[in-house]
Motif scaffolding. Sequence first.
Motif, PDB file in Angstrom:
ATOM      1  N   LYS A  31       0.830  -1.200   0.000  1.00 56.39           N
ATOM      2  CA  LYS A  31       0.000   0.000   0.000  1.00 56.39           C
ATOM      3  C   LYS A  31       0.868   1.254   0.000  1.00 56.39           C
ATOM      4  N   LEU A  32       0.459   2.230  -0.823  1.00 52.90           N
ATOM      5  CA  LEU A  32       1.210   3.473  -0.922  1.00 52.90           C
ATOM      6  C   LEU A  32       1.221   4.218   0.403  1.00 52.90           C
ATOM      7  N   GLY A  33       0.112   4.188   1.136  1.00 55.87           N
ATOM      8  CA  GLY A  33       0.028   4.902   2.403  1.00 55.87           C
ATOM      9  C   GLY A  33       0.881   4.303   3.507  1.00 55.87           C
ATOM     10  N   ASP A  34       1.361   3.069   3.299  1.00 59.66           N
ATOM     11  CA  ASP A  34       2.152   2.389   4.334  1.00 59.66           C
ATOM     12  C   ASP A  34       3.655   2.516   4.112  1.00 59.66           C
ATOM     13  N   VAL A  35       4.075   3.305   3.111  1.00 58.12           N
ATOM     14  CA  VAL A  35       5.493   3.353   2.741  1.00 58.12           C
ATOM     15  C   VAL A  35       6.359   3.769   3.924  1.00 58.12           C
ATOM     16  N   PHE A  36       6.109   4.944   4.495  1.00 61.29           N
ATOM     17  CA  PHE A  36       6.988   5.452   5.542  1.00 61.29           C
ATOM     18  C   PHE A  36       6.722   4.792   6.888  1.00 61.29           C
ATOM     19  N   ALA A  37       5.504   4.304   7.090  1.00 58.51           N
ATOM     20  CA  ALA A  37       5.242   3.537   8.312  1.00 58.51           C
ATOM     21  C   ALA A  37       6.062   2.240   8.284  1.00 58.51           C
ATOM     22  N   THR A  38       6.164   1.633   7.101  1.00 55.78           N
ATOM     23  CA  THR A  38       6.955   0.399   6.953  1.00 55.78           C
ATOM     24  C   THR A  38       8.440   0.686   7.115  1.00 55.78           C
ATOM     25  N   LEU A  39       8.923   1.778   6.520  1.00 55.16           N
ATOM     26  CA  LEU A  39      10.333   2.143   6.670  1.00 55.16           C
ATOM     27  C   LEU A  39      10.665   2.409   8.138  1.00 55.16           C
ATOM     28  N   LYS A  40       9.738   3.039   8.859  1.00 54.88           N
ATOM     29  CA  LYS A  40       9.939   3.297  10.286  1.00 54.88           C
ATOM     30  C   LYS A  40      10.052   1.986  11.050  1.00 54.88           C
ATOM     31  N   ARG A  41       9.176   1.031  10.713  1.00 58.46           N
ATOM     32  CA  ARG A  41       9.232  -0.275  11.385  1.00 58.46           C
ATOM     33  C   ARG A  41      10.570  -0.966  11.109  1.00 58.46           C
ATOM     34  N   ILE A  42      11.037  -0.879   9.868  1.00 58.70           N
ATOM     35  CA  ILE A  42      12.300  -1.520   9.502  1.00 58.70           C
ATOM     36  C   ILE A  42      13.443  -0.951  10.341  1.00 58.70           C
TER      37      ILE A  42
END
Length: 593
Positions: free
Chosen positions: A247-258
């Motif tokens: 999902k496009l909206g999850d890009v930076f949330a996913t990077l933060k989790r990483i």
Amino acid sequence: MPLYYLKDHLIKQLKFVLVRLPFWISFITLFTLIYDLGFNTLNDYHYHLNIMYNICLSIGMVAIAMRYLNKGNHETTGVKIFDVFSILLFLTLIIARILPEHTIRFFDSNAVIFFGVFLMVVREFSVLQLNLRQTRMNPAQLFVVSFLLIIFIGAFMLSFPKATNTPGSLRYIDALFTATSAVCVTGLSTVDIGAQFTIFGKTVMIFLMECGGLGIMTIASYFSFFFRGKASYGNQLVLKDMSYIDKLGDVFATLKRIILISGVIQFIGMIAIFISIRHQEFNSLFDRVFFSIFHAVSAFCNAGFSTLPENLYTFEYRFNYPLHLIIAGLFIMGGLGFPIVFNIYKYVQHLIINRLLPFSMKEAKVYVPRVINLSTRIILITTIALIVGGTFLVYVLEYNNTLAEHEGIGKLVTAFFTATSPRTAGFASVDNNLFSVSTFLLIILLMWIGASPVSTGGGIKTSTFAIAILNIWALMKGKSRIEVYRREVDQLSIQRAFAIIFLSLFVIGCAIFALSFFEPNIDLLRLAYEAFSAYSTSGLSAGITAKLTDPSKVTLIMLMFIGRVSMLTILIAISKKETLTNYRYPTEEILIN
């Protein structure tokens, strides 16, 4: 042009320059510091360099303060904490450089100054409005170029005189090989890491392993978003394709989790390693801490580098089973993949809320029908099967061979470590050169399969191997599609899986052919072992890496790079994408088998 238009234009240009000036000053200062750390500069230059460092840090403080004087500036709490910490650090460093006799010598060292200037570069880089869509490169090309850039920078830094214990002893081909191995998180090395490199050289390797494991674009993009609080739609599209985010909206949330997950796991791993090793084996507390940090980063990033002369097979660490289990836990977590780790976390959270909490606390819960997605199920089952099956086979095949010196639980731990390490970790607690032919072939298979997708590991990936097995099972059953856990596997995933399998075998085959031509006196099995290890970024060696000729080293450098970025990504990067695909030709079967 009217005078007022010219005036507005000049004011805009001046603002443009002033916004970017702190970044370029910090960037130039950072490279000057790297030069100062890597070369033996004359004492005459130290005074002038100190003035340069103080000017840079002063500009950094002014730039941060000016942003808060701007009424339209609304920074988040995290950014404010970062800025306050930076200003206090910059001020302390400036005072330490001006009055070194009245301050703590720790703050007067170039290493601490480097940390301060690096923070300034990160902060000022975040201010720049970079548009990845305007680079005229697709996500695959950006991914490949970012790895190449870090490799050559790393090789340049490892070539510095102060990066090695014996200045001038490291040839550039060996520096390039080591940098490629570190960025591609492989672990193969033509030199003794512990004996060859100084603290500066090993620190450079830590930086290269982190960039290779997490991805330099991932790190840079997240910190840019952290400070700016927003990102352009084009940048999000590019990062979505590079990081394989749904999902496009999850890009930076996913990077933060990483970033968060990897940081927490490595910190816990560092503490565990520190506790598991004896202080008598180190000259100082600093050496013990640095050893823990280096091996925690190397393990989680699945790099496999060690500062020990014989890796974990070194006699003082050969029977340290708690250390082996800690390192194994780190590279298994790193090799699972960030989406899988986070999906497991969500499942555990789901179980706690729905099973363990009292009924009165469940009113606000949200029902989720499938917490564990199909990718996580397939990857976990495949990973467990490979670990259990590999451990059993190594235990049986090597019981009276490489495991003979261990007893009881030690045999099982060593067999477990030997079976899990080939899946791109590269650590060795036994002498690989003593393996039987059967074990060599088993390890080659495990190396080829590798870790999981979107992880710090390499190989064709567990999901690719699982899809191939499921496809064969479906054909056996007479099905035209793969169905598992009441879900149908997407056709594009099947196509990508078989493309990756074919390309990997083709590239490895070409590499083995080249190695056999350049090294006619080395056994073909050991050359194949080295080739599979390089492609899968495993890093295990049969003890022949340092003996290879320069053409063979270049072959392995190319193989490590291709294995890390994948041949399919390289082909996508150099090919022109079809724009017209909204048509279908009549289908026709091809004779097979």
